[in-house]
Motif scaffolding. Structure first.
Motif, PDB file in Angstrom:
ATOM      1  N   GLN A 707      -5.061   5.521   8.914  1.00  0.00           N
ATOM      2  CA  GLN A 707      -4.303   6.015   7.758  1.00  0.00           C
ATOM      3  C   GLN A 707      -3.777   4.855   6.909  1.00  0.00           C
ATOM      4  OE1 GLN A 707      -1.287   8.550   9.297  1.00  0.00           O
ATOM      5  NE2 GLN A 707      -2.731  10.150  10.019  1.00  0.00           N
ATOM      6  N   TYR A 708      -3.360   3.777   7.573  1.00  0.00           N
ATOM      7  CA  TYR A 708      -2.844   2.606   6.858  1.00  0.00           C
ATOM      8  C   TYR A 708      -3.929   1.987   5.985  1.00  0.00           C
ATOM      9  CZ  TYR A 708      -1.213  -2.172   6.174  1.00  0.00           C
ATOM     10  OH  TYR A 708      -0.863  -3.359   5.646  1.00  0.00           O
ATOM     11  N   ASN A 709      -5.128   1.847   6.568  1.00  0.00           N
ATOM     12  CA  ASN A 709      -6.231   1.248   5.782  1.00  0.00           C
ATOM     13  C   ASN A 709      -6.603   2.123   4.607  1.00  0.00           C
ATOM     14  OD1 ASN A 709      -6.405  -0.975   7.491  1.00  0.00           O
ATOM     15  ND2 ASN A 709      -7.794   0.095   8.896  1.00  0.00           N
ATOM     16  N   ILE A 710      -6.629   3.470   4.848  1.00  0.00           N
ATOM     17  CA  ILE A 710      -6.990   4.376   3.752  1.00  0.00           C
ATOM     18  C   ILE A 710      -5.964   4.301   2.632  1.00  0.00           C
ATOM     19  CG2 ILE A 710      -7.232   6.813   3.143  1.00  0.00           C
ATOM     20  CD1 ILE A 710      -8.400   7.223   5.973  1.00  0.00           C
ATOM     21  N   LEU A 711      -4.685   4.319   3.012  1.00  0.00           N
ATOM     22  CA  LEU A 711      -3.638   4.252   1.995  1.00  0.00           C
ATOM     23  C   LEU A 711      -3.663   2.929   1.245  1.00  0.00           C
ATOM     24  CD1 LEU A 711      -0.686   5.915   3.905  1.00  0.00           C
ATOM     25  CD2 LEU A 711      -1.912   6.832   1.939  1.00  0.00           C
ATOM     26  N   LYS A 712      -3.996   1.862   1.963  1.00  0.00           N
ATOM     27  CA  LYS A 712      -4.047   0.547   1.332  1.00  0.00           C
ATOM     28  C   LYS A 712      -5.106   0.500   0.235  1.00  0.00           C
ATOM     29  CE  LYS A 712      -4.019  -4.309   2.709  1.00  0.00           C
ATOM     30  NZ  LYS A 712      -4.150  -5.244   3.855  1.00  0.00           N
ATOM     31  N   LEU A 713      -6.287   1.093   0.580  1.00  0.00           N
ATOM     32  CA  LEU A 713      -7.354   1.143  -0.421  1.00  0.00           C
ATOM     33  C   LEU A 713      -6.971   2.047  -1.586  1.00  0.00           C
ATOM     34  CD1 LEU A 713     -10.437   1.403   1.942  1.00  0.00           C
ATOM     35  CD2 LEU A 713      -9.736  -0.579   0.600  1.00  0.00           C
ATOM     36  N   LYS A 714      -6.355   3.163  -1.279  1.00  0.00           N
ATOM     37  CA  LYS A 714      -5.998   4.111  -2.330  1.00  0.00           C
ATOM     38  C   LYS A 714      -4.969   3.523  -3.282  1.00  0.00           C
ATOM     39  CE  LYS A 714      -4.356   8.828  -2.972  1.00  0.00           C
ATOM     40  NZ  LYS A 714      -3.866  10.044  -2.301  1.00  0.00           N
ATOM     41  N   LEU A 715      -3.952   2.817  -2.735  1.00  0.00           N
ATOM     42  CA  LEU A 715      -2.924   2.216  -3.579  1.00  0.00           C
ATOM     43  C   LEU A 715      -3.491   1.082  -4.426  1.00  0.00           C
ATOM     44  CD1 LEU A 715       0.095   2.189  -1.119  1.00  0.00           C
ATOM     45  CD2 LEU A 715      -0.162   3.571  -3.176  1.00  0.00           C
ATOM     46  N   GLY A 716      -4.478   0.416  -3.859  1.00  0.00           N
ATOM     47  CA  GLY A 716      -5.101  -0.661  -4.655  1.00  0.00           C
ATOM     48  C   GLY A 716      -5.778  -0.119  -5.891  1.00  0.00           C
ATOM     49  N   LYS A 717      -6.406   1.054  -5.778  1.00  0.00           N
ATOM     50  CA  LYS A 717      -7.092   1.640  -6.929  1.00  0.00           C
ATOM     51  C   LYS A 717      -6.078   2.178  -7.931  1.00  0.00           C
ATOM     52  CE  LYS A 717     -11.270   2.932  -4.420  1.00  0.00           C
ATOM     53  NZ  LYS A 717     -12.119   4.048  -3.981  1.00  0.00           N
TER      54      LYS A 717
END
Length: 968
Positions: A707-717
């Motif tokens: 979940q952390y990795n997914i959120l990290k990618l999502k926030l980057g976009k």
């Protein structure tokens, strides 16, 4: 023509010479065979019936086949069937009522058997007869019942075989009991009596055709014991069905029919004037009870019936008859025999019988009243035998009763104001009546049967012989009567008296080395025995010689060599010098070769035709059979063989003691292993639970990482599309400042909780280490390596779990470090806008602020996610803590149980020490009483006892000191 012919046959006045009986019967048989008219055949058969008794041989020889043919063809006419059946009955039945000499009676019986064999030549004749019994007409059914009964009397086995294979054959006969005409029902009872003799298969079929219910109903309807001959017939049939038939006996008991027998034995106060039929009926009723509890039945079935008779009150009713007045002598004798077998070998029934009192003033036990009859020479012989049998059955396998009888002979329990069983037995033992001597000796022997304790107790009995002389022991008095012979009123010279005393002595000293020593201590006993054995006496004295040889052989076989002059080896040398081994064995064999020995060995009840033949007891025959072989071997053994045998015995005893020790050790170890296995299973269960928790935590951590990795990618976009306005940036910056302050508070709270959890885990680790040390110490005491290996594996699993927990703690620390880094960066970001606002025109552009704001937003979201993950991790740690607390509670509970067991063991040990101290004090008191009574006590034994007592006191003090040290 027909009427003229019958006038001549029936006694008219013929014109010519009268024909002979054989010619007349021949003409009648021709008429039966050739006449076409039913009336003519009927008249001819009637004439044959009238001649069948006077001319039995001629009618049976010529007319039997024609009569059977009539039974087959003229089934529609009941009258001719009745005549034919009556005629067959007359020629087959043996008339027992006529007074005839033996030769004539023998001829009659031979004729009956001859014609029975002829009738049974075709088995279909019996089947035909069974079919005719289904006819309800009285003139057919009644003669058919009588004919079949006569056939059974003459050829029982053959007729039983035909009826057994005939379909519904037994059922047809059982229907006779339901016939409303009493004469047919009563003759049906006689028929069933003959049918059930000696055939277990038919007995079972009759029993399962509801015979017990029907017969008991008839007995009740006819008045029970007050009824007539019909009750007697029913009882005889019941005895046939139950005697030696275990299946029917069990069916009778399971059907609760024993309870229905109790009203039969209800007698009133006035028992005078009993009719002969009532005596017969009650005698058969008592026999029926004895059939159910006979010693020849299986022990389990007998015990079950005895229990039922006690529970339903039947035994109590029999004891009432036993103590009633006015009961006829033969009924009283049979009642005593019946009570004997009801109580034989049943502890509950024996205890009840011991509590029965006679209705006298003062009340006396029933046993005492019966023994008074046994030793009274004026009583009938059969009654005295019955009382002896009752006393034997009361003591059979009854060590409690044996002890009570022997106790009445001991000095401490003798009551001068009342007559006891022991006093009566002693009186009978030394009376002038030889039969009383024998009965008392056998009764006293049964009080010692297979009871070593009572054999030793009886050695204490002292008898006062005459004024001014010291008392002698009972054993000494018995041997004195044997050895002195004519000197004491010629009592010892009677064969019956001497046999009874010898049986008592053999039973007394067998398997009792102390009694053997007491017997050999009298210097006159061994010379008397050797003198009796070595003499050449008459036939009557041979039995006495054999019993003397048996007594001397018992002294050899059970000798413990405590008397130097009469050791085993010296007694054998004495036999070899004065008697000869072969002569000794020959004299020993006189006992089993006696004609009365085999008769007594057949059954426990003492039944003798005359008092003179009353020589052997049933239980004594068992003892002789057991000892004859071993005594013969013991006499022929050399001293070397004796020594080898003793060495083997000692070795076996040592092995037995070692085996017992090992069994105890193995039993203790099994208990310990079982306890350790329970502990291992508990720890294994805890380990599985912890593994499940760790697996769940690992899966949760992996989910958080994903979940952390997914959120990290999502926030980057998402950061690329943020607004570039400064006002919006300042607003977002203010919101993030509030969120960052909340995050700081949450992080501090989590840090405090984390520190507290680490402290609690450290405490649990120390407690687990303590329990692990205790489990390792317990594992070392168990045999083998099963328990230890299980604990080692479990400890390895615990270590692996601890390593996993430490790894998770490290990961949590890493996450906390990252969180602190995020907080530091967030503070730097919050201070950056302030400085840029002061010198915005000079140093930083708006684009840089926007990029920093995007990064700060991303980090804030990540911190939120991490806080959420830490909360879940905290919940997992709390679950682990709760599980560890439950494990510790279980271990503490087990430890408390073990401590309680130790305390209980110490308490039991203290109780045993107190009991031993009380016992020592009792022994010292008894010795002091002996000293007061003038007995000499070895001072060495007193010193040893004193040292033992002081040693036990010292041991108790040491044990108390050790307990105090352990408690400290």
């Amino acid at each position: 023509m027909t009427m003229n012919f019958f006038r001549g046959v029936m006694g008219g006045q013929p014109a010519g010479p009268q024909p002979t009986g054989a010619e007349t019967i021949h003409k009648l048989c021709d008429r039966v065979a050739s006449s076409t008219l039913l009336e003519d055949r009927r008249d001819a058969v009637r004439a044959l019936k009238s001649l069948s008794k006077k001319y039995r041989l001629e009618v049976g020889t010529q007319a039997m086949d024609h009569l059977v043919h009539i039974l087959q063809t003229d089934r529609s006419d009941s009258e001719i069937l009745g005549y034919a059946l009556d005629t067959l009955y007359n020629i087959i039945c043996n008339d027992e009522e006529e007074e005839q000499d033996e030769n004539a009676q023998k001829q009659e019986e031979d004729l009956g058997v001859l014609f029975t064999d002829k009738f049974l030549g075709d088995s279909e004749n019996v089947t035909l007869l069974l079919t005719l019994l289904e006819e309800f007409d009285f003139h057919v059914r009644w003669p058919g019942v009588k004919l079949l009964t006569a056939l059974l009397k003459n050829q029982c086995n053959q007729v039983q075989g035909v009826i057994l294979v005939s379909p519904m054959g037994v059922s047809r006969l059982m229907d006779l009991l339901a016939d409303s005409r009493e004469v047919i029902r009563n003759d049906g009872l006689l028929l069933l009596q003959q049918l059930t003799k000696g055939n277990a298969a038919i007995q079972k079929i009759v029993a399962f055709e509801n015979a017990f219910e029907r017969l008991l109903d008839i007995i009740t309807e006819e008045g029970s014991s007050d009824g007539g001959i019909v009750v007697e017939d029913c009882l005889l049939l019941l005895v046939n069905l139950l005697k030696n038939n275990s299946s029917n006996q069990n069916f009778f008991k399971e059907g609760s029919y024993i309870q229905r027998m109790k009203p039969w034995f209800e007698v009133g106060d006035d028992n005078s004037g009993w009719s002969a039929q009532k005596v017969t009926n009650l005698h058969l009723m008592l026999q029926l009870v004895r059939v159910m509890v006979s010693p020849v039945n299986s022990p389990g079935a007998t015990s079950s019936c005895q229990k039922s008779m006690y529970q339903c009150g039947l035994l109590q009713q029999l004891c009432t008859i036993l103590m009633a007045t006015g009961v006829p002598a033969d009924i009283l004798t049979e009642t005593i025999n019946t009570v004997s077998e009801v109580i034989r070998g049943s502890q509950i029934n024996q205890d009840y019988f011991a509590s029965v009192n006679a209705p006298s003033n003062p009340p006396r036990p029933a046993i005492v009243v019966l023994l008074m009859s046994m030793v009274n020479e004026r009583q009938p012989f059969v009654l005295r035998c019955a009382v002896l049998y009752c006393f034997q059955c009361f003591l059979y396998k009854n060590q409690k009763g044996q002890g009570e009888i022997v106790a009445t002979l001991l000095p401490s329990t003798i009551d001068a104001n009342s007559i006891s069983a022991g006093q009566l037995l002693c009186g009978g033992l030394f009376s002038a009546d030889s039969l009383s001597n024998w009965c008392a000796a056998v009764a006293l022997a049964h009080a010692l049967q297979d009871n070593l304790t009572q054999k030793e107790q009886l050695l204490r009995v002292q008898l006062a012989t005459s004024l001014g002389k010291p008392p002698v022991s009972l054993l000494q008095q018995c041997t004195n009567i044997l050895s002195q012979g004519d000197k004491i009123n010629r009592r010892g010279s009677k064969v019956q008296t001497r046999v009874g005393l010898l049986m008592l002595l053999c039973t007394w000293i067998s398997n009792c080395p102390i009694a053997v020593t007491h017997f050999l201590h009298n210097q006159e006993n061994v010379p008397f025995l050797t003198g009796q054995i070595s003499e050449n006496l008459g036939e009557d004295e041979r039995l006495v010689q054999g019993l003397c040889a048996l007594l001397l052989g018992i002294c050899i076989y059970y000798n413990d060599n405590s008397l130097e002059n009469y050791t085993k080896e010296k007694l054998k040398q004495l036999i070899e010098k004065r008697i000869g081994k072969e002569n000794f064995v020959e004299k020993l064999g006189f006992v089993t070769k006696h004609e009365l020995y085999s008769r007594a060995a057949q059954k426990p009840q003492p039944v003798f035709p005359s008092p003179e033949q009353m020589l052997f007891d049933h239980e004594f025959t068992k003892l002789v059979k057991e000892l004859e072989g071993v005594i013969t071997k013991a006499v022929h053994k050399t001293s070397e063989e004796e020594k080898k045998e003793e060495e083997v015995k000692k070795t076996l005893e040592q092995h037995d003691s070692i085996v017992i020790q090992y069994k105890d050790l193995i039993r203790d170890q099994d208990t310990q292993i079982q306890e350790l296995r329970e502990q291992v299973s508990t720890l294994s269960l805890n380990s599985e639970q912890m593994q499940n928790q760790i697996t769940q935590q690992q899966s949760q951590i992996q989910q958080h990482k994903d979940q952390y990795n997914i959120l990290k990618l999502k926030l980057g976009k998402d950061s690329q599309g943020l607004s570039s306005s400064h006002g919006e940036g300042a607003h977002v910056n203010g919101l993030h400042s509030e969120e960052l302050s909340q995050l700081r508070e949450e992080v501090e709270e989590l840090r405090r909780q984390h520190t507290l959890q680490h402290t609690q885990l450290s405490d649990k680790d120390s407690l687990i280490n303590t329990l692990r040390c205790g489990a390792a110490a317990a594992a070392q005491t168990a045999e083998g390596g099963a328990g230890g290996s299980d604990n080692t594996e479990l400890l390895g699993e615990v270590e692996s779990l601890r390593s996993r927990v430490q790894a998770q703690c490290a990961e949590i620390s890493q996450l906390q470090t990252e969180r602190l880094e995020l907080i530091r960066r967030a503070e730097a970001v919050s201070s950056a806008p302030a400085s840029s606002s002061e010198s915005s025109a000079d140093t930083v552009t708006v684009s840089e602020l926007e990029s920093r704001l995007a990064a700060q937003t991303t980090e804030a979201e990540r911190l939120k996610e991490e806080c959420r993950g830490l909360r879940e991790g905290h919940a997992g740690l709390e679950q682990q803590l709760a599980s560890a607390q439950s494990t510790v509670a279980i271990e503490q509970t087990e430890k408390t149980k073990l401590q309680q067991e130790v305390q209980e063991s110490k308490k039991e040990q203290d109780d045993l020490l107190m009991l031993l101290a009380d016992q020592d004090q009792k022994i010292l008191n008894l010795k002091q009483r002996l000293r007061d009574l003038g007995e000499t006590i070895d001072e060495d034994e007193d010193e040893i006892d004193a040292r033992d007592q002081f040693g036990e006191d010292d041991d108790d003090d040491d044990d108390e000191e050790e307990d105090e040290e352990n408690n400290d």
